[in-house]
Design a protein around this motif. Structure first.
Motif, PDB file in Angstrom:
ATOM      1  N   GLY A 184       0.830  -1.209   0.000  1.00 20.65           N
ATOM      2  CA  GLY A 184       0.000   0.000   0.000  1.00 20.65           C
ATOM      3  C   GLY A 184       0.860   1.253   0.000  1.00 20.65           C
ATOM      4  O   GLY A 184       0.605   2.200  -0.749  1.00 20.65           O
ATOM      5  N   THR A 185       1.904   1.251   0.827  1.00 18.30           N
ATOM      6  CA  THR A 185       2.789   2.427   0.874  1.00 18.30           C
ATOM      7  C   THR A 185       3.505   2.618  -0.465  1.00 18.30           C
ATOM      8  O   THR A 185       3.604   3.733  -0.980  1.00 18.30           O
ATOM      9  CB  THR A 185       3.863   2.230   1.968  1.00 18.30           C
ATOM     10  N   MET A 186       4.015   1.509  -1.004  1.00 15.03           N
ATOM     11  CA  MET A 186       4.793   1.609  -2.238  1.00 15.03           C
ATOM     12  C   MET A 186       3.941   2.104  -3.404  1.00 15.03           C
ATOM     13  O   MET A 186       4.386   2.888  -4.229  1.00 15.03           O
ATOM     14  CB  MET A 186       5.434   0.262  -2.585  1.00 15.03           C
ATOM     15  N   SER A 187       2.687   1.656  -3.475  1.00 18.01           N
ATOM     16  CA  SER A 187       1.843   2.056  -4.605  1.00 18.01           C
ATOM     17  C   SER A 187       1.025   3.301  -4.267  1.00 18.01           C
ATOM     18  O   SER A 187       0.208   3.740  -5.068  1.00 18.01           O
ATOM     19  CB  SER A 187       0.919   0.897  -4.975  1.00 18.01           C
ATOM     20  N   GLU A 188       1.237   3.849  -3.092  1.00 16.44           N
ATOM     21  CA  GLU A 188       0.523   5.040  -2.629  1.00 16.44           C
ATOM     22  C   GLU A 188      -0.981   4.865  -2.661  1.00 16.44           C
ATOM     23  O   GLU A 188      -1.730   5.766  -3.029  1.00 16.44           O
ATOM     24  CB  GLU A 188       0.954   6.269  -3.446  1.00 16.44           C
ATOM     25  N   ARG A 189      -1.426   3.642  -2.331  1.00 13.78           N
ATOM     26  CA  ARG A 189      -2.873   3.414  -2.214  1.00 13.78           C
ATOM     27  C   ARG A 189      -3.121   2.852  -0.818  1.00 13.78           C
ATOM     28  O   ARG A 189      -3.592   1.728  -0.651  1.00 13.78           O
ATOM     29  CB  ARG A 189      -3.349   2.458  -3.300  1.00 13.78           C
ATOM     30  N   VAL A 190      -2.789   3.716   0.167  1.00 17.91           N
ATOM     31  CA  VAL A 190      -2.818   3.270   1.564  1.00 17.91           C
ATOM     32  C   VAL A 190      -4.222   2.850   1.985  1.00 17.91           C
ATOM     33  O   VAL A 190      -4.414   1.872   2.716  1.00 17.91           O
ATOM     34  CB  VAL A 190      -2.276   4.396   2.470  1.00 17.91           C
ATOM     35  N   GLN A 191      -5.235   3.627   1.499  1.00 13.62           N
ATOM     36  CA  GLN A 191      -6.610   3.329   1.948  1.00 13.62           C
ATOM     37  C   GLN A 191      -7.056   1.938   1.523  1.00 13.62           C
ATOM     38  O   GLN A 191      -7.636   1.186   2.308  1.00 13.62           O
ATOM     39  CB  GLN A 191      -7.568   4.371   1.386  1.00 13.62           C
ATOM     40  N   LEU A 192      -6.743   1.594   0.285  1.00 17.18           N
ATOM     41  CA  LEU A 192      -7.106   0.271  -0.218  1.00 17.18           C
ATOM     42  C   LEU A 192      -6.420  -0.791   0.635  1.00 17.18           C
ATOM     43  O   LEU A 192      -7.042  -1.759   1.090  1.00 17.18           O
ATOM     44  CB  LEU A 192      -6.677   0.138  -1.679  1.00 17.18           C
ATOM     45  N   ALA A 193      -5.132  -0.572   0.897  1.00 16.95           N
ATOM     46  CA  ALA A 193      -4.373  -1.535   1.688  1.00 16.95           C
ATOM     47  C   ALA A 193      -4.980  -1.669   3.074  1.00 16.95           C
ATOM     48  O   ALA A 193      -5.164  -2.779   3.580  1.00 16.95           O
ATOM     49  CB  ALA A 193      -2.922  -1.087   1.783  1.00 16.95           C
ATOM     50  N   GLN A 194      -5.354  -0.516   3.664  1.00 11.40           N
ATOM     51  CA  GLN A 194      -5.932  -0.565   5.012  1.00 11.40           C
ATOM     52  C   GLN A 194      -7.216  -1.393   5.031  1.00 11.40           C
ATOM     53  O   GLN A 194      -7.404  -2.241   5.905  1.00 11.40           O
ATOM     54  CB  GLN A 194      -6.221   0.846   5.503  1.00 11.40           C
ATOM     55  N   SER A 195      -8.067  -1.140   4.039  1.00 12.22           N
ATOM     56  CA  SER A 195      -9.338  -1.866   4.057  1.00 12.22           C
ATOM     57  C   SER A 195      -9.100  -3.372   3.886  1.00 12.22           C
ATOM     58  O   SER A 195      -9.734  -4.191   4.551  1.00 12.22           O
ATOM     59  CB  SER A 195     -10.282  -1.340   2.969  1.00 12.22           C
TER      60      SER A 195
END
Lengths: 582, 101
Positions: B50-61
């Motif tokens: 999530g951090t690497m692809s800058e899609r933290v919200q998706l990763a969090q969910s």
């Protein structure tokens, strides 16, 4: 309009099956009634479909994903076979009303028959290979379930399983061909494969062509995949007439005829098809000559006649093969239903325990003899015209060896048919007990099929026009009935074939005085009685497969650690593959 | 080596520890623990991704979903383990497979 007819031909029997499935067993009259109505309506719709044939897509079902659209195309070849399935299906359902009286589980029986009728129509109307494969497999499942209908009988269950396994082998062939075509063209539409076959590489086209040949051989019970068909005779007799004589076994011939234009230039393909046809025709005729089970004789004769059709496709006689398919569907359904009436009344299938039945069952005898005349190819019956067309095709487009094979087959057909009729209907009775004439429901079906066996050849002209107009890749030219009559009547092969038929009759007539010849042929008859060793081969394959499976079972310990080792090993292989690729 | 690569290395090690446990142990509770370790490795991997692809919200969910599912797996398998111990008197997977024969 056409869309409706296509949809109804497939959907009506399925709907009927759903309804009849829900009818409880204590009201058999309702079960019979619903099945008869559903099948008759389907037959009516299919006749409507015969008049509205076209090359246009009639029905397009959007499936999406990799499947794209599923299409149904009511072209000449498709509507012909759909109509055969629906009409003979309705006649066998009517016959079943009397034949299956007092049987249990009628809902299951009728539901499966109706599902089969709809599926068979779907198989021949399908415009995609994958949709065709889907229907192809459902027909195999229906066939299995109906052979094993009497599941307390071990022979029936074994026969059903054998049919399922062997036709599945063929199904794999169809799937390989379909997926190869899909992988190359990005679509599985049949028309695309036919139109762009020459853009495929030689290897790819050969792969598809021979996969389809194997599929056809398994479905149409051609040597060496034929041994399931005699085993399938454990099914109730109307099922043998419908599925194992008139419709499903034709699917193989249909497949070859459908794709002939794409494969005709593949090296060795047409020769292979012709060889398969001739070998099946001859070996099966010999086996029919020595079999003593009434239905098995007819089953071998079906294999033999299918051999003629397969040969005709190989020789490029698409019209001849489809014409013989129509004739054969009529007369073989008649013969099977006639046999069913005999078995129903005598209570055995062994022809050595029959005899003299013409006195007690005169109407069934007449119907059976009409069917037998068509099978032999006596002038005036539909079998005569269609078989002569195949022979003519053989003379024109194949080597003399094949023609000699065809003629020997014609003689053998006459011989075993005459033996069958004599043992069943002629002579004096060799059984005890009362025999009664068939019930009226049986006689209606027999009567219609007998008339059909005498007159369907008059449909040559519209049939040929229909095929010529809707099969653009096959380059057929339409022939009128008069053309066919003058062709057949002036061809030398016709006289030759009739001579062979007469020789077959003479041999049977004098078989009491030919003891020395029969003694010489004892060995051949023993080998033929043993199914030419194919049955043993079949057993060896089955046994080695199950032994191998039993051995492989020891790798399935059910232990977690062992499975994790497998997963890790798989992961390592994938990682190495990825590393090498990068 | 930057932070993310370092974390990924940790993920690989953690995952390896879990697989190693599954490979060797026959003890049912240890199997559940090994499965949990693998699950945690996957959660951290998602966080890094999530951090690497800058899609933290998706990763969090996704991580929250995994935590919920993973907890249920742990609870139910432990409950089964207790039942096994009470009814069959052993926690050894090999002995349990021998019971089948």
């Amino acid at each position: 309009m056409t869309a409706w007819l296509v949809g109804l031909t497939i959907g009506l029997p399925w709907l009927g099956a759903l309804i009849v499935w829900r009818v409880p067993d204590h009201s058999p009259q309702r079960q019979h009634g619903i099945a008869v109505i559903a099948s008759l309506l389907t037959a009516a719709v299919s006749i409507g479909l015969l008049t509205t044939y076209s090359t246009e897509v009639a029905l397009r079902l959007h499936i999406g994903g990799i499947f794209g659209d599923f299409i149904l195309v009511p072209d000449g070849l498709g509507v012909l076979l759909a109509a055969i399935a629906a009409i003979i299906g309705s006649l066998t359902v009517i016959f079943s009303v009397a034949y299956m009286e007092h049987e249990a589980c009628l809902s299951r029986y009728y539901a499966l028959v109706l599902i089969f009728i709809g599926t068979m129509a779907g198989l021949v109307l399908a415009g995609n290979l994958l949709l065709m494969f889907f229907f192809w497999e459902i027909t195999a499942l229906c066939s299995y379930a109906l052979i094993a209908f009497d599941h307390d009988n071990p022979a029936a269950v074994a026969g059903g399983l054998k049919a399922l396994v062997i036709t599945q082998l063929g199904g794999i062939g169809l799937l390989i061909g379909a997926l190869t075509a899909y992988g190359r063209f990005g679509t599985d539409e049949i028309a695309v494969l036919l139109a762009r076959a020459e853009t495929l590489s030689k290897t790819e086209l050969s792969l598809i062509a021979f996969s389809f040949l194997i599929a056809a051989m398994a479905k149409s019970a051609q040597v060496p995949f034929h041994s399931w068909l005699p085993g399938a005779m454990e099914a109730p007799t109307p099922i043998s007439a419908l599925i194992h004589a008139a419709t499903m076994v034709n699917a193989g011939v249909y497949l070859l005829a459908r794709f002939y234009p794409a494969f005709e230039d593949v090296t060795g393909w047409t020769t292979a098809v012709m060889t398969v046809g001739i070998v099946s025709a001859l070996l099966a005729a010999l086996m029919a000559l020595v079999a003593n089970d009434l239905k098995r004789v007819l089953a071998y004769s079906t294999i033999s006649q299918l051999g003629y059709m397969v040969f005709a496709v190989g020789a490029g006689g698409i019209f001849a093969s489809q014409f013989h398919l129509l004739s054969h569907a009529m007369f073989k359904a008649l013969l099977f239903l006639g046999a069913g009436a005999v078995i129903h009344s005598v209570g055995t299938r062994d022809i050595r325990q029959m005899g003299g039945l013409w006195r007690s069952m005169p109407q069934v005898t007449i119907a059976f003899i009409i069917g037998a005349m068509a099978l032999v190819g006596i002038p005036g019956t539909n079998g005569f015209w269609s078989k002569e067309l195949i022979l003519e095709r053989g003379v024109e487009d194949s080597s003399p060896v094949f023609v000699v094979g065809l003629l020997i087959g014609v003689g053998l057909t006459a011989l075993y048919t005459l033996r069958l009729i004599w043992l069943v209907f002629g002579g004096t009775p060799r059984f005890s007990g009362q025999v009664h004439e068939a019930p009226s429901a049986m006689r209606i079906s027999l009567g219609i099929l007998a008339v059909g066996s005498l007159v369907t050849w008059l449909l040559v002209s519209p049939l040929s026009k229909m095929l010529a107009e809707t099969l653009p890749y096959h380059h057929l030219h339409s022939e009128t009935t008069r053309d066919v009559i003058s062709d057949v009547m002036t061809a030398p092969i016709t006289v030759l074939a009739l001579g062979w038929v007469a020789l077959g009759f003479l041999l049977w007539g004098f078989h009491h005085r030919l003891g020395w010849l029969i003694a010489r042929l004892q060995l051949l008859s023993q080998i033929a009685g043993q199914d030419f060793g194919f049955e043993a081969l079949n057993r060896v394959v089955m046994r080695s497969t199950s032994t191998l499976a039993e051995r492989l079972r020891s790798t399935q310990t059910g232990e977690l650690n062992w499975n994790i080792w497998g997963i890790v090993a798989g992961l390592v292989v994938i990682l190495i593959y990825v590393a090498v690729e990068v | 080596m930057n932070d993310e690569e370092l974390t990924l290395l940790g993920v690989v090690i953690l995952f390896g520890v879990g697989v190693y446990g599954l490979l060797l142990t026959h003890h049912l509770i240890k199997i559940v623990i090994a499965l949990q370790i693998i699950g945690k490795a996957v959660i951290i991997a998602f966080a890094v991704a999530g951090t690497m692809s800058e899609r933290v919200q998706l990763a969090q969910s996704l991580i929250v979903t995994i935590i919920v599912a993973d907890t249920m797996v742990a609870v139910i398998s432990l409950a089964l383990v207790i039942q096994v111990k009470q009814r069959l008197g052993t926690l050894d997977a090999r002995e349990l497979s021998n019971l089948r024969r």
